[in-house]
Design a protein around this motif. Sequence first.
Motif, mmCIF file in Angstrom:
data_model
loop_
_atom_site.group_PDB
_atom_site.id
_atom_site.type_symbol
_atom_site.label_atom_id
_atom_site.label_comp_id
_atom_site.label_asym_id
_atom_site.label_seq_id
_atom_site.Cartn_x
_atom_site.Cartn_y
_atom_site.Cartn_z
ATOM 1 N N THR A 262 1.292 -1.026 -0.416
ATOM 2 C CA THR A 262 -0.335 0.011 -0.402
ATOM 3 C C THR A 262 1.176 0.888 0.521
ATOM 4 O O THR A 262 0.419 2.301 -0.079
ATOM 5 C CB THR A 262 -0.786 0.269 1.421
ATOM 6 O OG1 THR A 262 -1.896 -1.194 1.573
ATOM 7 C CG2 THR A 262 -1.868 1.116 1.267
ATOM 8 N N LEU A 263 1.787 0.857 0.831
ATOM 9 C CA LEU A 263 3.256 2.355 0.919
ATOM 10 C C LEU A 263 3.297 2.387 -0.569
ATOM 11 O O LEU A 263 3.557 3.860 -1.068
ATOM 12 C CB LEU A 263 3.458 2.274 1.765
ATOM 13 C CG LEU A 263 5.078 3.133 1.757
ATOM 14 C CD1 LEU A 263 3.960 4.421 3.066
ATOM 15 C CD2 LEU A 263 5.913 2.761 3.116
ATOM 16 N N ILE A 264 3.787 1.393 -0.790
ATOM 17 C CA ILE A 264 5.178 1.740 -2.098
ATOM 18 C C ILE A 264 3.569 2.773 -3.382
ATOM 19 O O ILE A 264 4.379 3.002 -4.001
ATOM 20 C CB ILE A 264 5.466 0.350 -2.783
ATOM 21 C CG1 ILE A 264 6.472 -0.301 -2.180
ATOM 22 C CG2 ILE A 264 5.655 0.555 -4.362
ATOM 23 C CD1 ILE A 264 6.604 -1.810 -2.133
ATOM 24 N N ALA A 265 2.430 1.665 -3.601
ATOM 25 C CA ALA A 265 1.370 2.260 -4.534
ATOM 26 C C ALA A 265 0.968 3.561 -4.081
ATOM 27 O O ALA A 265 1.631 4.585 -5.214
ATOM 28 C CB ALA A 265 0.119 1.541 -4.137
ATOM 29 N N ASN A 266 1.642 4.168 -3.034
ATOM 30 C CA ASN A 266 0.801 5.376 -2.648
ATOM 31 C C ASN A 266 1.881 6.573 -3.154
ATOM 32 O O ASN A 266 1.794 7.555 -3.528
ATOM 33 C CB ASN A 266 0.345 5.759 -1.167
ATOM 34 C CG ASN A 266 -1.251 5.364 -0.903
ATOM 35 O OD1 ASN A 266 -2.248 4.474 -1.476
ATOM 36 N ND2 ASN A 266 -1.327 4.636 0.967
#
Length: 314
Positions: A140-144
């Motif tokens: 989720t962090l990488i996508a954001n």
Amino acid sequence: LGSIFMNMSANMLGLDNAATPLGLKAMKELQELNLKKDTASNPMIMFLVVNTSGLIIIPISIMVYRAQMGAAQPTDVFIPILLSTFISTLVGVIAVSIAQKINLINKPILLLTGVICLFFSGLVYLFLSVSREEMGTYSTLIANILLFSVIILFILTGVRKKINVYDSFVEGAKEGFTTAVRIIPYLVAFLVGIAVFRTSGAMDFLVEGIGYVVGLCGVDTSFVGALPTALMKSLSGSGANGLMIDTMKELGPDSFVGRMSCVVRGASDTTFYILAVYFGSVGISKTRNAVTCGLIADFSGIIAAILISYLFFF
């Protein structure tokens, strides 16, 4: 190249709706280079098959659906989807290269393929070395970060080149509306065909037939429950999402079939939808071998998703 890159980036982040207008823009620009306006060029076919193979690095939408359905660990399908979509894309590119007689045995191509394989291997190793809770946080962090970085990059590039970003956005939105109106006839005809296929019972008959034949061979038939999603995926992304959600509702998001339906959904994209909309938007009537190569990528993705799901979840 810019439009193609942005389209592929949106696909890699699992942003189907965002990828479509970028893909239409890329196809329009490829058509400007096409000498035969009614016939798909080699670059168009390669671009379309790469789209239909649906290379996804972070399947955001699928993980969101799993979270909404109450999955204990929504990200547990991340690695299987990553492996399946990589196989689908690789097979699709090879199929197009064979059809177009592109020599893949040369230093630049082998180097690029090696780098991509190392990247995916490293990504898989990274996520296998952390817990599933950390996997969800990291993905989720990488996508954001990637999404936010793209937006900031657009703004900074506009400032550097002294371009009014807002005005450019408005002009692009106007062009997008015109494109949407142009593809409506192709989209309506396509959606009617999908509705007939589902409501006539042809899909149920096909799924039951596959299950019966596989059962006669003495092979486990647990995967048959995910086949409706797999078959619909080649026709309609929203239809496949609906069937995937129905499967998770009926059998549970953490069931074997529920997870497999998610992996199958992320393994590749909607071949016939992309072909109808992308080629229809630029007036291409002779698709040459685009359908064949796209379906080869689709089929390889489905087989890979089934086998990998058995490996991870059965």
